[in-house]
Design a protein around this motif. Structure first.
Motif, mmCIF file in Angstrom:
data_model
loop_
_atom_site.group_PDB
_atom_site.id
_atom_site.type_symbol
_atom_site.label_atom_id
_atom_site.label_comp_id
_atom_site.label_asym_id
_atom_site.label_seq_id
_atom_site.Cartn_x
_atom_site.Cartn_y
_atom_site.Cartn_z
ATOM 1 N N THR A 70 0.854 -1.184 0.000
ATOM 2 C CA THR A 70 0.000 0.000 0.000
ATOM 3 C C THR A 70 0.893 1.239 0.000
ATOM 4 O OG1 THR A 70 -0.125 0.171 2.414
ATOM 5 C CG2 THR A 70 -1.802 -1.176 1.315
ATOM 6 N N THR A 73 -0.115 7.398 -2.288
ATOM 7 C CA THR A 73 -0.086 8.164 -3.532
ATOM 8 C C THR A 73 -1.386 8.897 -3.807
ATOM 9 O OG1 THR A 73 1.479 6.577 -4.445
ATOM 10 C CG2 THR A 73 0.410 8.032 -6.004
ATOM 11 N N SER A 74 -2.509 8.220 -3.697
ATOM 12 C CA SER A 74 -3.789 8.876 -4.006
ATOM 13 C C SER A 74 -4.074 10.011 -3.029
ATOM 14 C CB SER A 74 -4.933 7.865 -4.021
ATOM 15 O OG SER A 74 -5.086 7.247 -2.762
ATOM 16 N N MET A 75 -3.659 9.845 -1.774
ATOM 17 C CA MET A 75 -3.831 10.928 -0.795
ATOM 18 C C MET A 75 -2.950 12.117 -1.181
ATOM 19 S SD MET A 75 -3.935 9.107 2.931
ATOM 20 C CE MET A 75 -3.359 7.438 2.782
ATOM 21 N N ASN A 77 -1.705 12.863 -4.008
ATOM 22 C CA ASN A 77 -2.133 13.459 -5.278
ATOM 23 C C ASN A 77 -3.475 14.179 -5.152
ATOM 24 O OD1 ASN A 77 0.121 12.806 -6.811
ATOM 25 N ND2 ASN A 77 -0.685 10.788 -7.355
ATOM 26 N N ASN A 78 -3.986 14.267 -3.923
ATOM 27 C CA ASN A 78 -5.210 15.023 -3.644
ATOM 28 C C ASN A 78 -6.434 14.410 -4.328
ATOM 29 O OD1 ASN A 78 -6.358 17.126 -2.188
ATOM 30 N ND2 ASN A 78 -5.985 18.672 -3.736
ATOM 31 N N GLU A 79 -6.460 13.074 -4.446
ATOM 32 C CA GLU A 79 -7.529 12.393 -5.162
ATOM 33 C C GLU A 79 -8.638 11.863 -4.256
ATOM 34 O OE1 GLU A 79 -4.505 10.783 -8.647
ATOM 35 O OE2 GLU A 79 -5.245 9.381 -7.137
ATOM 36 N N GLU A 80 -8.334 11.561 -3.001
ATOM 37 C CA GLU A 80 -9.346 10.940 -2.131
ATOM 38 C C GLU A 80 -10.313 11.965 -1.565
ATOM 39 O OE1 GLU A 80 -8.165 7.954 0.671
ATOM 40 O OE2 GLU A 80 -6.544 7.279 -0.636
#
Length: 168
Positions: A70, A73-75, A77-80
């Motif tokens: 895990t 990255t998504s956090m 990259n401001n995606e969640e």
């Protein structure tokens, strides 16, 4: 527990809320990388107190102890759960480092090495990982808040000075 009041959580939340509701305060919403963002109290509180997101920076900690396979990255990259100012991931000193009296300067070098050599984080933008990136982002936000609030602060100082002069 440990000589603290039973309602320490309530006391702490009240204190944090009191400081963070001031529009001149920068909010660091600290979230462990190994926790679910959607249940983060710090993030929920920050979003409630700064709905425009002009002064909230998300800080993802404990990136280095996330489960194998895990990553954050998504956090990062401001995606969640998007924040206007985004997130910065940091790797703090371990308890062993603290007990071993590892100097902060050395820990910062170790953190930079960790992110630069990590198979996933090394490909992310430099402004999303590391304490140096957090300091830079925090400085920018703080400068903007000071610039925006300076006229009102000057006016308040002049009024208070005049009030004191009249009292004298």
């Amino acid at each position: 527990m440990g000589g603290q009041p039973k309602n320490i959580e309530e006391i702490t939340k009240k204190m944090v809320t009191n400081y963070c509701k001031d529009p001149k305060t920068v909010i660091l919403a600290v979230i462990p990388g190994n926790a679910d963002m959607s249940t983060s109290e710090s993030l929920q509180l920050a979003m409630a107190l700064d709905p425009e997101g002009k002064r909230t920076i998300g800080v993802i900690t404990k990136i280095d102890i996330m489960d194998k396979g895990t990553d954050a990255t998504s956090m990062l990259n401001n995606e969640e759960i998007p924040l206007r100012l985004g997130y910065v991931g940091v790797k703090g000193r371990s308890q062993a480092d603290i007990k071993g009296k590892v100097k902060v300067k050395e820990a910062l070098k170790e953190e930079a090495k960790y992110f630069s050599e990590h198979p996933v984080y090394s490909s992310l933008s430099a402004d999303t990982v590391g304490t140096t990136a957090l300091v830079t982002k925090l400085t920018t936000v703080l400068y903007t808040l000071i610039k925006e609030n300076m006229p009102a602060l000057r006016t308040e100082i002049v009024k208070r000075r005049e009030l004191c002069a009249r009292r004298l």
